[in-house]
Design an enzyme around this catalytic site. Structure first.
Site, PDB file in Angstrom:
ATOM      1  N   ASN A 152      -0.695   1.944 -28.197  1.00 48.61           N
ATOM      2  CA  ASN A 152       0.762   2.062 -28.204  1.00 48.61           C
ATOM      3  C   ASN A 152       1.355   2.004 -29.617  1.00 48.61           C
ATOM      4  OD1 ASN A 152       3.267   2.361 -27.065  1.00 48.61           O
ATOM      5  ND2 ASN A 152       3.333   0.350 -26.079  1.00 48.61           N
ATOM      6  N   ARG A 184       4.608 -11.280 -12.102  1.00 47.58           N
ATOM      7  CA  ARG A 184       4.959 -11.829 -13.410  1.00 47.58           C
ATOM      8  C   ARG A 184       6.473 -11.854 -13.523  1.00 47.58           C
ATOM      9  NH1 ARG A 184       4.170  -9.096 -19.431  1.00 47.58           N
ATOM     10  NH2 ARG A 184       6.234  -8.278 -18.948  1.00 47.58           N
ATOM     11  N   TYR A 209      11.513 -10.919 -24.829  1.00 46.47           N
ATOM     12  CA  TYR A 209      10.414 -10.069 -24.384  1.00 46.47           C
ATOM     13  C   TYR A 209      10.424  -9.872 -22.863  1.00 46.47           C
ATOM     14  CZ  TYR A 209       6.058  -8.462 -22.697  1.00 46.47           C
ATOM     15  OH  TYR A 209       5.146  -7.738 -21.998  1.00 46.47           O
ATOM     16  N   ASP A 213       4.476 -14.343 -19.221  1.00 49.33           N
ATOM     17  CA  ASP A 213       3.949 -13.893 -20.510  1.00 49.33           C
ATOM     18  C   ASP A 213       4.835 -14.438 -21.630  1.00 49.33           C
ATOM     19  OD1 ASP A 213       2.831 -12.550 -22.647  1.00 49.33           O
ATOM     20  OD2 ASP A 213       2.891 -10.559 -21.712  1.00 49.33           O
ATOM     21  N   HIS A 273       4.137 -13.920 -24.804  1.00 44.80           N
ATOM     22  CA  HIS A 273       4.063 -12.861 -25.813  1.00 44.80           C
ATOM     23  C   HIS A 273       4.040 -13.411 -27.244  1.00 44.80           C
ATOM     24  CE1 HIS A 273       4.505  -8.444 -26.582  1.00 44.80           C
ATOM     25  NE2 HIS A 273       3.914  -8.437 -25.407  1.00 44.80           N
ATOM     26  N   GLU A 286       0.527 -16.669 -20.240  1.00 46.37           N
ATOM     27  CA  GLU A 286      -0.189 -15.655 -21.038  1.00 46.37           C
ATOM     28  C   GLU A 286       0.246 -15.667 -22.500  1.00 46.37           C
ATOM     29  OE1 GLU A 286       0.271 -11.822 -19.226  1.00 46.37           O
ATOM     30  OE2 GLU A 286       0.139 -10.769 -21.130  1.00 46.37           O
ATOM     31  N   GLU A 333      -5.042  -9.452 -24.508  1.00 44.38           N
ATOM     32  CA  GLU A 333      -4.677  -8.028 -24.398  1.00 44.38           C
ATOM     33  C   GLU A 333      -4.751  -7.299 -25.733  1.00 44.38           C
ATOM     34  OE1 GLU A 333      -0.668  -8.576 -22.740  1.00 44.38           O
ATOM     35  OE2 GLU A 333       0.121  -7.601 -24.530  1.00 44.38           O
ATOM     36  N   ARG A 374      -8.146 -11.302 -20.962  1.00 43.47           N
ATOM     37  CA  ARG A 374      -7.344 -10.118 -20.630  1.00 43.47           C
ATOM     38  C   ARG A 374      -7.740  -8.842 -21.370  1.00 43.47           C
ATOM     39  NH1 ARG A 374      -3.072  -9.389 -18.442  1.00 43.47           N
ATOM     40  NH2 ARG A 374      -1.825  -8.689 -20.205  1.00 43.47           N
ATOM     41  N   GLU A 397      -3.471  -6.660 -14.035  1.00 48.37           N
ATOM     42  CA  GLU A 397      -2.066  -6.324 -14.251  1.00 48.37           C
ATOM     43  C   GLU A 397      -1.824  -4.884 -13.808  1.00 48.37           C
ATOM     44  OE1 GLU A 397      -0.876  -6.378 -18.370  1.00 48.37           O
ATOM     45  OE2 GLU A 397       1.235  -6.668 -17.876  1.00 48.37           O
ATOM     46  N   TRP A 427       6.180 -10.642 -32.369  1.00 44.79           N
ATOM     47  CA  TRP A 427       6.795  -9.943 -31.241  1.00 44.79           C
ATOM     48  C   TRP A 427       5.871 -10.064 -30.034  1.00 44.79           C
ATOM     49  CZ3 TRP A 427       5.376  -5.798 -28.087  1.00 44.79           C
ATOM     50  CH2 TRP A 427       6.366  -5.458 -27.107  1.00 44.79           C
TER      51      TRP A 427
END
Ligand code: EZ4
Ligand code: CO
Length: 423
Positions: A58, A168, A180, A231, A233, A257, A283, A304, A360, A423
């Site tokens: 991404n 979630r 987030y 999450d 984040h 998470e 992740e 994850r 997920e 972030w």
């Protein structure tokens, strides 16, 4: 005079092509944007069988495209597509520059495409080739996002009605710009939203007092018969994460998470010492080395890492095996920026892997689902793979060509005083 074969250049060791080889004839990268950007690698063989792999990173899509086109694809041509392990080692060890998200995403794309080919050649769905079915369906969690607590409570209700058993929950926080996980639409939360990174503002104090209130209200309204996840984040320090985990204990989360960045794996020891809320991370990890200390010291409960960002099926299997020794279970990342190709491969993996935890699942847009024809479906909180040989996902290239690439980047976060934050 005797020649020394070991020294003669003609004896340089190359992977020899054996009888029964299935030769890679071509490989190419397809970039499409049916609602969001996806990068797909297609590998074609001399036997007419082809395979595809997700190569989407991404906000850094073109870096992976360049890595594949400039450095990987030329080395694949002429190789035996059946030698998945050797090709993995060739691309990992052989690169000299090991690891990193771009490299490992490119390797994952090749690996996924090769497993697709091998399973097609065997006439089997991929999960059969991995060792067969361990479960009837793959438990997934969806994303309920709201602008505030009340809205999020309603959204969780909506997900329950859709049949989800695990949800979630993320909520906007009054006074925090762009917390987030707060979606713009109803179904398709999509963080990559600007040609330059959008600036969001973070406030730890506001968040730490707001998040427990969200889960208190969620349990009051929806009871304890549904799994709830959250999450963070990467927004907290380890001791703040310990405190949040402790504050959330009464609400029995399935997991908390990414509560702190994990470059320093030791950081999780501090969180662990303070809470029994289960911890998930991984992740953004790209190899087993990112997880090793976390797993071996039992500092986490769910790992994850996913197919596309952690070196494909071949490497993910190694991570899962290490995790299984320590009762750590899998919980693969599955946001919308992981294409249906990754989702298909992940679901075969999940159907097989003994220490599966949860998957997920953020739904893709109808446009994406049309470009990527897939043999998986959602029913009563579970995803099910079909029995199409391979990983069961294909790409409609003519349709893909109608959606050209649109540059988009992920946001950044700053604190109230302007300092950069995670972030
Ligand atoms: O922000 O995939 O758990 N899911 C997530 C995602 C990530 C995006 C980043 O590309 O954290 O929504
Ligand atoms: Co996440």
């Amino acid at each position: 005079m005797q020649t020394n074969d070991l020294l003669s250049p003609s004896a340089a060791p190359t992977a020899s092509v054996h009888r029964g080889a299935v030769i890679i004839r071509s490989a190419r990268v397809i970039v499409t944007c049916p609602g969001r950007n996806f990068v797909t690698l297609k590998i074609e063989t001399d036997q007419g069988v082809y395979g595809i792999g997700d190569a989407t990173l991404n906000g850094r899509e073109k870096s992976v495209v360049a890595y594949l086109e400039e450095h990987v694809i030329p080395t694949l041509i002429g190789k035996d597509a059946q030698r998945i392990e050797d090709i993995w080692q060739y691309l990992y060890r052989g690169a000299y520059w090991r690891r990193g998200p771009v490299t490992m995403t490119a390797i994952a794309a090749v690996d996924t495409a090769l497993w697709d080919i091998k399973a097609k050649l065997a006439g089997m769905p991929l999960y059969q080739l991995l060792g067969g079915r361990s479960r009837d369906g793959v438990l997934v969690y969806g994303h309920a996002n709201g602008l505030d607590i009340e809205h999020t409570v309603d959204e969780v209700g909506r997900y329950k009605e859709m049949g989800y058993r695990a949800i979630r929950a993320q909520s906007g926080i009054p006074g925090v710009k762009g917390a987030y996980g707060v979606g713009r639409g109803d179904m398709y939360y999509e963080p990559a939203d600007g040609t330059l990174p959008t600036e969001t503002l973070w406030n730890t104090t506001a968040y730490l007092s707001y998040a427990p209130k969200l889960f208190e209200k969620l349990r009051d309204t929806h009871g304890f018969g549904i799994e709830l996840l959250h999450d963070v984040h990467h927004r907290l320090t380890p001791i703040e994460a310990g405190r949040l985990g402790k504050d959330l204990e009464p609400y029995r989360l399935f997991w908390m998470e990414d509560s702190t960045p994990a470059e320093n794996q030791e950081a999780f020891r501090l969180i662990r010492q303070h809470t029994t809320t289960p911890l998930a991370v991984g992740e953004i990890f790209n190899t087993i080395w990112d997880c090793k200390d976390l797993i071996q010291n039992q500092l986490i409960d769910y790992i994850r890492t996913t197919v596309v960002h952690a070196g494909g099926i071949t490497h993910l299997r190694r991570i899962a095996d290490l995790a299984s020794m320590y009762q750590v279970r899998t919980g693969s990342h599955g946001a919308t920026d992981l294409s249906p190709v990754c989702m298909g491969a992940a679901l075969h993996f999940d159907t097989w892997v003994p220490n599966f935890g949860i998957q997920e699942y953020m739904r893709h847009t109808p446009e994406t689902d049309e470009v990527f024809l897939h043999d998986y479906s959602f029913k009563d909180g579970y995803l099910h793979v079909g029995d199409t040989p391979g990983h069961g996902v294909d790409i409609d290239e003519a349709l893909a060509a109608k959606y050209p690439y649109e540059p988009k980047q992920l946001p950044i976060a700053r604190l109230q005083d302007g300092s950069m934050w995670n972030w």
